[in-house]
Design a protein around this motif. Structure first.
Motif, PDB file in Angstrom:
ATOM      1  N   PRO A 688       0.813  -1.230   0.000  1.00  0.00           N
ATOM      2  CA  PRO A 688       0.000   0.000   0.000  1.00  0.00           C
ATOM      3  C   PRO A 688       0.843   1.275   0.000  1.00  0.00           C
ATOM      4  CG  PRO A 688      -0.083  -1.071   2.153  1.00  0.00           C
ATOM      5  CD  PRO A 688       0.588  -2.031   1.227  1.00  0.00           C
ATOM      6  N   ILE A 689       2.020   1.219   0.605  1.00  0.00           N
ATOM      7  CA  ILE A 689       2.900   2.393   0.603  1.00  0.00           C
ATOM      8  C   ILE A 689       3.371   2.685  -0.817  1.00  0.00           C
ATOM      9  CG2 ILE A 689       5.112   3.310   1.422  1.00  0.00           C
ATOM     10  CD1 ILE A 689       4.697   1.673   3.989  1.00  0.00           C
ATOM     11  N   ALA A 690       3.810   1.641  -1.523  1.00  0.00           N
ATOM     12  CA  ALA A 690       4.248   1.817  -2.909  1.00  0.00           C
ATOM     13  C   ALA A 690       3.119   2.359  -3.773  1.00  0.00           C
ATOM     14  CB  ALA A 690       4.762   0.490  -3.465  1.00  0.00           C
ATOM     15  N   GLN A 691       1.911   1.839  -3.553  1.00  0.00           N
ATOM     16  CA  GLN A 691       0.761   2.281  -4.338  1.00  0.00           C
ATOM     17  C   GLN A 691       0.447   3.750  -4.062  1.00  0.00           C
ATOM     18  OE1 GLN A 691      -2.684  -0.203  -3.819  1.00  0.00           O
ATOM     19  NE2 GLN A 691      -4.020   1.112  -5.065  1.00  0.00           N
ATOM     20  N   ALA A 692       0.482   4.130  -2.785  1.00  0.00           N
ATOM     21  CA  ALA A 692       0.163   5.514  -2.421  1.00  0.00           C
ATOM     22  C   ALA A 692       1.203   6.490  -2.967  1.00  0.00           C
ATOM     23  CB  ALA A 692       0.063   5.635  -0.904  1.00  0.00           C
ATOM     24  N   ASN A 696       0.345   9.353  -5.866  1.00  0.00           N
ATOM     25  CA  ASN A 696       0.473  10.761  -5.473  1.00  0.00           C
ATOM     26  C   ASN A 696       1.746  11.412  -6.007  1.00  0.00           C
ATOM     27  OD1 ASN A 696      -1.751  11.537  -3.291  1.00  0.00           O
ATOM     28  ND2 ASN A 696      -1.188   9.383  -2.967  1.00  0.00           N
ATOM     29  N   ALA A 697       2.426  10.758  -6.935  1.00  0.00           N
ATOM     30  CA  ALA A 697       3.714  11.268  -7.421  1.00  0.00           C
ATOM     31  C   ALA A 697       3.606  12.684  -7.971  1.00  0.00           C
ATOM     32  CB  ALA A 697       4.286  10.324  -8.473  1.00  0.00           C
ATOM     33  N   SER A 732       6.409  18.734   1.430  1.00  0.00           N
ATOM     34  CA  SER A 732       5.254  18.034   0.848  1.00  0.00           C
ATOM     35  C   SER A 732       4.439  17.353   1.944  1.00  0.00           C
ATOM     36  CB  SER A 732       5.711  16.995  -0.174  1.00  0.00           C
ATOM     37  OG  SER A 732       4.627  16.176  -0.561  1.00  0.00           O
ATOM     38  N   GLU A 733       3.263  17.886   2.231  1.00  0.00           N
ATOM     39  CA  GLU A 733       2.396  17.263   3.234  1.00  0.00           C
ATOM     40  C   GLU A 733       1.947  15.879   2.781  1.00  0.00           C
ATOM     41  OE1 GLU A 733      -0.825  19.757   4.343  1.00  0.00           O
ATOM     42  OE2 GLU A 733       0.444  21.458   4.941  1.00  0.00           O
ATOM     43  N   SER A 734       1.745  15.717   1.496  1.00  0.00           N
ATOM     44  CA  SER A 734       1.309  14.416   0.971  1.00  0.00           C
ATOM     45  C   SER A 734       2.368  13.349   1.213  1.00  0.00           C
ATOM     46  CB  SER A 734       1.009  14.530  -0.529  1.00  0.00           C
ATOM     47  OG  SER A 734       0.026  15.514  -0.778  1.00  0.00           O
ATOM     48  N   PHE A 735       3.616  13.661   0.922  1.00  0.00           N
ATOM     49  CA  PHE A 735       4.714  12.716   1.124  1.00  0.00           C
ATOM     50  C   PHE A 735       4.889  12.423   2.607  1.00  0.00           C
ATOM     51  CE2 PHE A 735       9.567  12.042   0.745  1.00  0.00           C
ATOM     52  CZ  PHE A 735       9.410  10.687   0.513  1.00  0.00           C
ATOM     53  N   ASN A 736       4.853  13.462   3.420  1.00  0.00           N
ATOM     54  CA  ASN A 736       5.039  13.279   4.859  1.00  0.00           C
ATOM     55  C   ASN A 736       3.943  12.391   5.440  1.00  0.00           C
ATOM     56  OD1 ASN A 736       7.117  15.086   4.478  1.00  0.00           O
ATOM     57  ND2 ASN A 736       6.036  16.827   5.403  1.00  0.00           N
ATOM     58  N   ARG A 737       2.719  12.557   4.975  1.00  0.00           N
ATOM     59  CA  ARG A 737       1.606  11.764   5.493  1.00  0.00           C
ATOM     60  C   ARG A 737       1.768  10.279   5.140  1.00  0.00           C
ATOM     61  NH1 ARG A 737      -1.886  14.427   3.176  1.00  0.00           N
ATOM     62  NH2 ARG A 737      -2.295  13.061   1.386  1.00  0.00           N
TER      63      ARG A 737
END
Length: 740
Positions: A688-692, A696-697, A732-737
């Protein structure tokens, strides 16, 4: 964390660009490592951290820091040690003073650095600061010998995507000049300590009247140690510099001096100061007394001189004389021609192991004060290893530039354990205040070394212990067996120190039955052979002492890869642990300047990626942690992904930078872990981490891009504010999350 309990992996907190990059990369490493039950912690070996830990009684309880370097120094002597060491500042005196001033401005009530101590208290303060100055970290942590080479993925990428090389021509005026007499190389004596001589030695100066001054007591030399002593004549140095300045002017080339004023923290700053005084000889002849009274120390360079002169009553006259003298001298090689920063501005600005390889890569060209590239006189006063650079220049004049697309590689096995050959980083280097004789008296009363000196001469001693030498030779045998390629001990039988090492090398090679697989060549001949070998696309293992290790592991990587920051650097600690170094940090200050100005960090963390993979694999083997091995193998896949997909940082604003590179490293690492078949639990965790990350790239890279283009506030240079640094390096809030 400086107590007895350590995490599985210690990731060092350092300085400048590597530390800024850590603020972005380390959260990724820590989050991924948790999945394998691997703990990752940090210990502070930065210049600011070392200063703060040295003066606890001056600071408040909340400001004090433990001495993490000392704690790590103990840990690397254990089988459990696993350290990822990033490049730290080896501070020159001006850098040390800048760091002190910054900390004082931040509210740390530290004492000033006393350049000329007037009493015991000031002498004590200076001694504590001097322990922080120069190459203070490496001698403490390097309890093993060095194995440095380009990782296969890195070398393959460099060959497929060759970096630019300057054109060499046979009529190039660039040359290397060295003293060749009355220098450290020519005056060196060396012995191997016998059992009867082992123990505490002393170093003493005897003046013309027979008065004895002890320069250093209780210098311990175990049996089997190779102990050297030598000196450089100040009179000969000044005459040499004057000749070479005149020669550079006559030949119409830039004048440049190349030293190691960080690692060689006593001798080379003094040599640098001689260069400053000789280049500005008319100024010092006329104004010397007043300059000295104003606190001008030529060892600190032109930048400090200009600052002090500006405050003097005679400023206008002195400034006019400086300008007239500079106009009459050969043009200076420039560190930054746009800002007027010359080769003589700051002693730590032009470090030989980075500056000369860069000039050689550029076709023998350096930048002049007019902002144009020009041929240069490259002055390397001591002749110990000047021949390496002189031979490189001569070779490329004959053959033209090296082609990185077809070049082989030079690996290095370096003798550095237990402060081997640490000429500049230990307290046995002295500037003579009076003529006389310096001698080393061994524990049994034998005189090991004796040199007649004059006032101003630089005398120094170094030691290399038996166990590290034997370990070094056996490490070389193991690497040659693994690689099967040409292997050369870069040792000169006509040099005193090298002759003693050869007495160790030959019997071990003969006892192991491998003497036919190795050559022993003086550095000049070894340089020619190495260059001929890699031009043919073949490889060499260069087996060297500590100082030459430092030089070669910049020279050849800069020619082969374009940088020395991408080398795989493994220190096999003698007690069984591992120290994994991440490359050089010589360009880190310019990276910080760019980040502060426009929030673009071009630091390439490829060295950190390579070290991380090795550290995890080592942990898997040492502690039987199979999951750590899975993570380590996936790091290699992620590193190849960075290279194959062109995701390394760009140099200019508008291109992806270090933070983008870390995102793609996390993406490729997660994808490799999600698709591997060795550990289903790991695969399930990272799917799931790889997918997320993949989904979100575009959003993540857009958030990185949005943060760039405006000044960045770090709250400091040497001692940055952690919260501000996190804000800058994790935008990047998205990456941090996703990472956590």
């Amino acid at each position: 964390m400086a107590n007895a309990t350590f995490p599985d992996i210690v990731y060092t907190k350092v300085d400048e660009a590597p530390q800024l990059a850590s603020a972005s990369l380390l959260p990724v490493i820590s989050a991924f490592a948790k999945a394998a039950g691997v703990s990752v912690g940090t210990m502070d070996i930065s210049l600011a951290g070392r200063i703060i830990s040295a003066f606890p009684e001056y600071l408040s309880e909340t400001q004090r820091q433990s001495d993490d370097l000392a704690a790590l120094g103990d840990w690397v002597k254990t089988p459990e040690a696993n350290v990822i060491k990033l490049p730290n500042i080896s501070a020159s005196t001006p850098q040390l003073q800048e760091a002190i001033a910054e900390l004082q401005a931040q509210g740390y009530a530290l004492p000033d650095y006393p350049e000329t101590p007037a009493n015991d208290d000031q002498r004590s303060i200076r001694a504590r600061y001097d322990a922080v100055r120069g190459s203070a970290v490496n001698p403490v942590l390097r309890e093993g010998n060095s194995d440095r080479r380009a990782a296969r993925a890195v070398k393959s990428y460099a060959q497929a995507n060759p970096h630019s090389m300057g054109a060499w021509t046979s009529d190039s005026k660039t040359y290397v000049a060295t003293m060749g007499a009355d220098d450290f190389r020519s005056n060196e004596t060396s012995i191997t300590i016998s059992a009867a001589q082992a123990g505490d030695a002393r170093i003493e100066h005897i003046d013309g009247n027979g008065a004895v001054t002890v320069l250093k007591r209780k210098v311990n030399y175990p049996a089997g140690s190779v102990v050297d002593a030598t000196f450089m004549s100040a009179r000969a140095l000044d005459a040499f510099l004057a000749r070479e300045i005149a020669a550079a002017k006559d030949k119409g080339v830039l004048f440049s001096i190349h030293l190691k004023a960080t690692m060689m923290k006593v001798s080379d700053p003094i040599i640098f100061g001689h260069a400053v005084k000789t280049f500005l000889a008319p100024v010092f002849e006329k104004w010397g007394a007043k300059l000295a009274a104003a606190g001008v120390n030529p060892n600190s360079g032109l930048a400090t001189l200009y600052e002090r002169v500006a405050t003097m009553e005679d400023a206008a006259g002195i400034q006019a004389d400086i300008a007239a003298t500079l106009a009459d001298q050969p043009p200076l090689y420039m560190v930054d021609s746009d800002k007027g920063v010359t080769n003589l501005h700051v002693p730590s600005d032009v470090i030989i192991d980075a500056s000369l390889p860069a000039l050689i890569r550029a076709g023998g060209k350096g930048w002049g004060p007019d902002g144009k590239a020009a041929d240069a006189a490259c002055i390397v006063p001591d002749s110990s290893y000047a021949s390496v650079y002189a031979e490189s220049v001569a070779y490329f004049k004959e053959t033209g530039a090296l082609d990185p697309a077809t070049a082989g590689t030079v690996q290095n096995i370096g003798l550095m354990a237990q402060k081997a050959e640490e000429y500049g980083s230990h307290p046995t280097t002295f500037e003579m205040t009076a003529a006389g004789t310096v001698q080393m008296v061994l524990a049994n009363g034998d005189i090991a070394h004796s040199h007649k000196v004059e006032a101003g001469d630089i005398w120094r001693a170094a030691a290399t212990r038996k166990a590290p030498i034997e370990d070094w030779v056996r490490l070389a045998i193991a690497r040659q067996k693994a690689e099967g390629c040409q292997a050369v001990f870069w040792l000169d039988e006509t040099r005193a120190h090298d002759a003693e090492l050869i007495k160790y090398v030959k019997p071990i090679l003969e006892a192991e039955g491998v003497e036919d697989r190795f050559q022993i060549l003086a550095p000049q001949k070894a340089t020619r052979l190495a260059l001929e070998t890699i031009r043919k696309g073949e490889n060499q293992i260069a087996i060297t002492g500590n100082v030459l290790r430092d030089y070669l592991t910049d020279l050849f990587p800069i020619l082969e890869l374009g940088t020395s920051a991408k080398m795989l650097s493994i220190v096999k600690l003698m007690q069984g642990g591992g120290l994994f170094e991440t490359g050089a940090g010589g360009s880190a200050p310019k990276h910080v300047e760019q980040l502060v100005a426009e929030n673009h960090l071009r630091w390439d963390s490829l060295g950190e990626f390579c070290a991380l993979g090795e550290s995890l694999q080592f942990l898997a083997d040492a502690k039987g942690n199979a999951k750590a091995g899975v993570l380590g193998r996936a790091v290699d896949a992620a590193t190849r992904g960075i290279l194959d997909n062109g995701k390394s940082p760009g140099r200019k604003l508008g291109q992806p930078d270090n933070r983008d590179s870390h995102f793609y490293f996390a993406l490729y690492w997660a994808q490799a872990l999600a698709t591997q078949a060795d550990d289903a639990e790991i695969a399930a965790h990272f799917t799931p981490i790889a997918q997320a990350l993949a989904e979100n790239a575009a959003k993540i890279t857009a958030e990185f891009a949005a943060a760039r283009g405006k000044p960045a506030d770090l709250g400091g240079y040497y001692n940055t504010n952690p919260a501000k640094t996190t804000t800058v390096m994790r935008p990047s809030e998205s990456f941090n999350r996703i990472i956590g």
